[in-house]
Design a protein around this motif. Structure first.
Motif, PDB file in Angstrom:
ATOM      1  N   TYR A   1       0.810  -1.212   0.000  1.00 26.35           N
ATOM      2  CA  TYR A   1       0.000   0.000   0.000  1.00 26.35           C
ATOM      3  C   TYR A   1       0.850   1.272   0.000  1.00 26.35           C
ATOM      4  O   TYR A   1       0.394   2.318  -0.462  1.00 26.35           O
ATOM      5  N   GLY A   2       2.068   1.193   0.515  1.00 28.17           N
ATOM      6  CA  GLY A   2       2.963   2.339   0.435  1.00 28.17           C
ATOM      7  C   GLY A   2       3.692   2.424  -0.886  1.00 28.17           C
ATOM      8  O   GLY A   2       3.985   3.521  -1.375  1.00 28.17           O
ATOM      9  N   ALA A   3       3.993   1.271  -1.492  1.00 27.93           N
ATOM     10  CA  ALA A   3       4.808   1.240  -2.705  1.00 27.93           C
ATOM     11  C   ALA A   3       4.078   1.817  -3.914  1.00 27.93           C
ATOM     12  O   ALA A   3       4.697   2.512  -4.742  1.00 27.93           O
ATOM     13  N   ILE A   4       2.793   1.545  -4.043  1.00 28.74           N
ATOM     14  CA  ILE A   4       2.065   2.000  -5.239  1.00 28.74           C
ATOM     15  C   ILE A   4       1.989   3.530  -5.314  1.00 28.74           C
ATOM     16  O   ILE A   4       2.343   4.115  -6.352  1.00 28.74           O
ATOM     17  N   PRO A   5       1.577   4.235  -4.253  1.00 29.09           N
ATOM     18  CA  PRO A   5       1.629   5.705  -4.341  1.00 29.09           C
ATOM     19  C   PRO A   5       3.050   6.228  -4.560  1.00 29.09           C
ATOM     20  O   PRO A   5       3.240   7.218  -5.278  1.00 29.09           O
ATOM     21  N   LEU A   6       4.037   5.567  -3.964  1.00 27.40           N
ATOM     22  CA  LEU A   6       5.421   5.986  -4.170  1.00 27.40           C
ATOM     23  C   LEU A   6       5.806   5.878  -5.642  1.00 27.40           C
ATOM     24  O   LEU A   6       6.535   6.728  -6.172  1.00 27.40           O
ATOM     25  N   GLY A   7       5.303   4.839  -6.309  1.00 33.17           N
ATOM     26  CA  GLY A   7       5.559   4.703  -7.739  1.00 33.17           C
ATOM     27  C   GLY A   7       5.061   5.907  -8.520  1.00 33.17           C
ATOM     28  O   GLY A   7       5.746   6.404  -9.423  1.00 33.17           O
ATOM     29  N   PHE A   8       3.873   6.406  -8.174  1.00 31.68           N
ATOM     30  CA  PHE A   8       3.334   7.582  -8.860  1.00 31.68           C
ATOM     31  C   PHE A   8       4.135   8.839  -8.530  1.00 31.68           C
ATOM     32  O   PHE A   8       4.321   9.705  -9.391  1.00 31.68           O
ATOM     33  N   VAL A   9       4.608   8.944  -7.296  1.00 34.97           N
ATOM     34  CA  VAL A   9       5.450  10.084  -6.922  1.00 34.97           C
ATOM     35  C   VAL A   9       6.730  10.089  -7.747  1.00 34.97           C
ATOM     36  O   VAL A   9       7.143  11.120  -8.297  1.00 34.97           O
ATOM     37  N   LEU A  10       7.371   8.930  -7.865  1.00 32.05           N
ATOM     38  CA  LEU A  10       8.623   8.839  -8.610  1.00 32.05           C
ATOM     39  C   LEU A  10       8.411   9.015 -10.115  1.00 32.05           C
ATOM     40  O   LEU A  10       9.310   9.475 -10.821  1.00 32.05           O
ATOM     41  N   ALA A  11       7.223   8.660 -10.588  1.00 33.47           N
ATOM     42  CA  ALA A  11       6.933   8.809 -12.019  1.00 33.47           C
ATOM     43  C   ALA A  11       6.925  10.271 -12.440  1.00 33.47           C
ATOM     44  O   ALA A  11       7.342  10.605 -13.559  1.00 33.47           O
TER      45      ALA A  11
ATOM     46  N   PRO B   1       7.692  13.468 -10.001  1.00 33.57           N
ATOM     47  CA  PRO B   1       7.832  14.123  -8.688  1.00 33.57           C
ATOM     48  C   PRO B   1       7.321  15.555  -8.665  1.00 33.57           C
ATOM     49  O   PRO B   1       6.706  15.985  -7.677  1.00 33.57           O
ATOM     50  N   ALA B   2       7.567  16.297  -9.718  1.00 33.89           N
ATOM     51  CA  ALA B   2       7.179  17.707  -9.726  1.00 33.89           C
ATOM     52  C   ALA B   2       5.672  17.885  -9.570  1.00 33.89           C
ATOM     53  O   ALA B   2       5.214  18.832  -8.925  1.00 33.89           O
ATOM     54  N   VAL B   3       4.916  16.971 -10.133  1.00 33.90           N
ATOM     55  CA  VAL B   3       3.452  17.082 -10.092  1.00 33.90           C
ATOM     56  C   VAL B   3       2.855  16.279  -8.934  1.00 33.90           C
ATOM     57  O   VAL B   3       1.940  16.752  -8.239  1.00 33.90           O
ATOM     58  N   ASN B   4       3.364  15.073  -8.696  1.00 32.92           N
ATOM     59  CA  ASN B   4       2.695  14.131  -7.801  1.00 32.92           C
ATOM     60  C   ASN B   4       3.241  14.071  -6.380  1.00 32.92           C
ATOM     61  O   ASN B   4       2.634  13.427  -5.522  1.00 32.92           O
ATOM     62  N   ALA B   5       4.373  14.715  -6.110  1.00 31.07           N
ATOM     63  CA  ALA B   5       5.055  14.484  -4.835  1.00 31.07           C
ATOM     64  C   ALA B   5       4.208  14.867  -3.622  1.00 31.07           C
ATOM     65  O   ALA B   5       4.079  14.082  -2.677  1.00 31.07           O
TER      66      ALA B   5
ATOM     67  N   GLY C   1       1.077  12.639  -3.298  1.00 28.64           N
ATOM     68  CA  GLY C   1       1.487  11.296  -2.912  1.00 28.64           C
ATOM     69  C   GLY C   1       1.904  11.228  -1.454  1.00 28.64           C
ATOM     70  O   GLY C   1       1.586  10.266  -0.748  1.00 28.64           O
ATOM     71  N   ALA C   2       2.617  12.274  -0.990  1.00 31.76           N
ATOM     72  CA  ALA C   2       3.024  12.308   0.413  1.00 31.76           C
ATOM     73  C   ALA C   2       1.810  12.396   1.341  1.00 31.76           C
ATOM     74  O   ALA C   2       1.756  11.718   2.381  1.00 31.76           O
ATOM     75  N   VAL C   3       0.834  13.199   0.969  1.00 32.51           N
ATOM     76  CA  VAL C   3      -0.390  13.321   1.770  1.00 32.51           C
ATOM     77  C   VAL C   3      -1.135  11.980   1.806  1.00 32.51           C
ATOM     78  O   VAL C   3      -1.623  11.560   2.859  1.00 32.51           O
ATOM     79  N   LEU C   4      -1.194  11.296   0.661  1.00 34.36           N
ATOM     80  CA  LEU C   4      -1.884  10.007   0.614  1.00 34.36           C
ATOM     81  C   LEU C   4      -1.174   8.976   1.487  1.00 34.36           C
ATOM     82  O   LEU C   4      -1.825   8.256   2.263  1.00 34.36           O
TER      83      LEU C   4
ATOM     84  N   PHE D   1      -4.024  11.774 -10.974  1.00 36.40           N
ATOM     85  CA  PHE D   1      -3.530  11.256  -9.695  1.00 36.40           C
ATOM     86  C   PHE D   1      -3.659  12.276  -8.571  1.00 36.40           C
ATOM     87  O   PHE D   1      -4.085  11.925  -7.461  1.00 36.40           O
ATOM     88  N   VAL D   2      -3.303  13.521  -8.833  1.00 39.60           N
ATOM     89  CA  VAL D   2      -3.218  14.507  -7.752  1.00 39.60           C
ATOM     90  C   VAL D   2      -4.549  14.693  -7.045  1.00 39.60           C
ATOM     91  O   VAL D   2      -4.652  14.517  -5.819  1.00 39.60           O
ATOM     92  N   TRP D   3      -5.594  15.055  -7.780  1.00 38.11           N
ATOM     93  CA  TRP D   3      -6.860  15.334  -7.096  1.00 38.11           C
ATOM     94  C   TRP D   3      -7.512  14.062  -6.569  1.00 38.11           C
ATOM     95  O   TRP D   3      -8.164  14.078  -5.505  1.00 38.11           O
TER      96      TRP D   3
END
Length: 203
Positions: free
Chosen positions: A93-103, A105-109, A112-115, A174-176
């Motif tokens: 459950y932590g790895a999947i949002p992290l994947g989107f953050v790394l994909a 970072p400028a937009v999703n970080a 993703g951190a809040v999630l 992803f963000v919203w």
């Protein structure tokens, strides 16, 4: 919220598959570990922006998560098996949002951190409740035979997997979507705290 209803539908085929796999000598812990590894590969695929591959892999990972319990039911469940299952679930459950953050970072970080923060808070209320339930010898089979006491909530495994799938299908959203689901997770955490206060406050 949906786990109970979904369990009633998927348990019969999972149990049948679990008995078959157990007859082949495949252990529940092996399937738990393989499922987590597949989930990590899914996160890596998402990191590489191979979102459809990530979707397929994360669904296979969650299939393994269902099969390990079915195999344990067909053979013999152990406390370590239950422990391993819940720990590796949290890894997934932590790895999947992290994947989107790394994909991206400028937009999703931030989203993703809040999630992930909301998962941390929600998970802590879930585990703390399970510890107190064990102390008072409380049991529930609403979510099937589990090694821990499972409290109900608005955000459970079914909802989380569905949201992860939507992330993969609509990565640009992803963000919203992450903010909305983080709010749902935090509401679930708050509801568990309220339930715990009513259940354990006078004990």
């Amino acid at each position: 919220m949906l786990d109970g209803a979904v369990r009633k539908m998927i348990n019969p085929p999972l149990d049948a598959a679990g008995r078959q796999l157990a007859s082949l000598g495949i252990t529940a812990n092996t399937v738990t570990i393989v499922g987590c590894l597949i989930g990590l590969v899914a996160a890596f695929a998402i990191w590489q922006q191979a979102y459809w591959a990530g979707l397929v892999l994360l669904l296979i990972s969650r299939l393994c998560d269902g099969l390990d319990g079915a195999i344990a039911k067909a053979t013999q469940s152990t406390d370590f098996g239950g422990y391993l299952d819940i720990v590796l679930d949290f890894v997934f459950y932590g790895a999947i949002p992290l994947g989107f953050v790394l994909a991206d970072p400028a937009v999703n970080a931030v989203a993703g951190a809040v999630l992930i923060f909301s998962f941390y808070v929600n998970g802590s209320t879930f585990l703390a409740y399970a510890i107190m339930a064990e102390r008072y010898d409380m049991h529930s089979t609403v979510r099937g035979e589990k090694s821990l006491y499972f409290t109900t909530g608005l955000a459970e495994a079914t909802e989380t997997i569905a949201v992860f799938a939507i992330f993969c299908i609509f990565p640009q959203s992803f963000v919203w979507l992450a903010y909305i689901y983080a709010a749902i997770c935090l509401y679930t955490a708050l509801s568990r705290i309220v339930i715990a206060g009513r259940m354990f406050g006078q004990r």
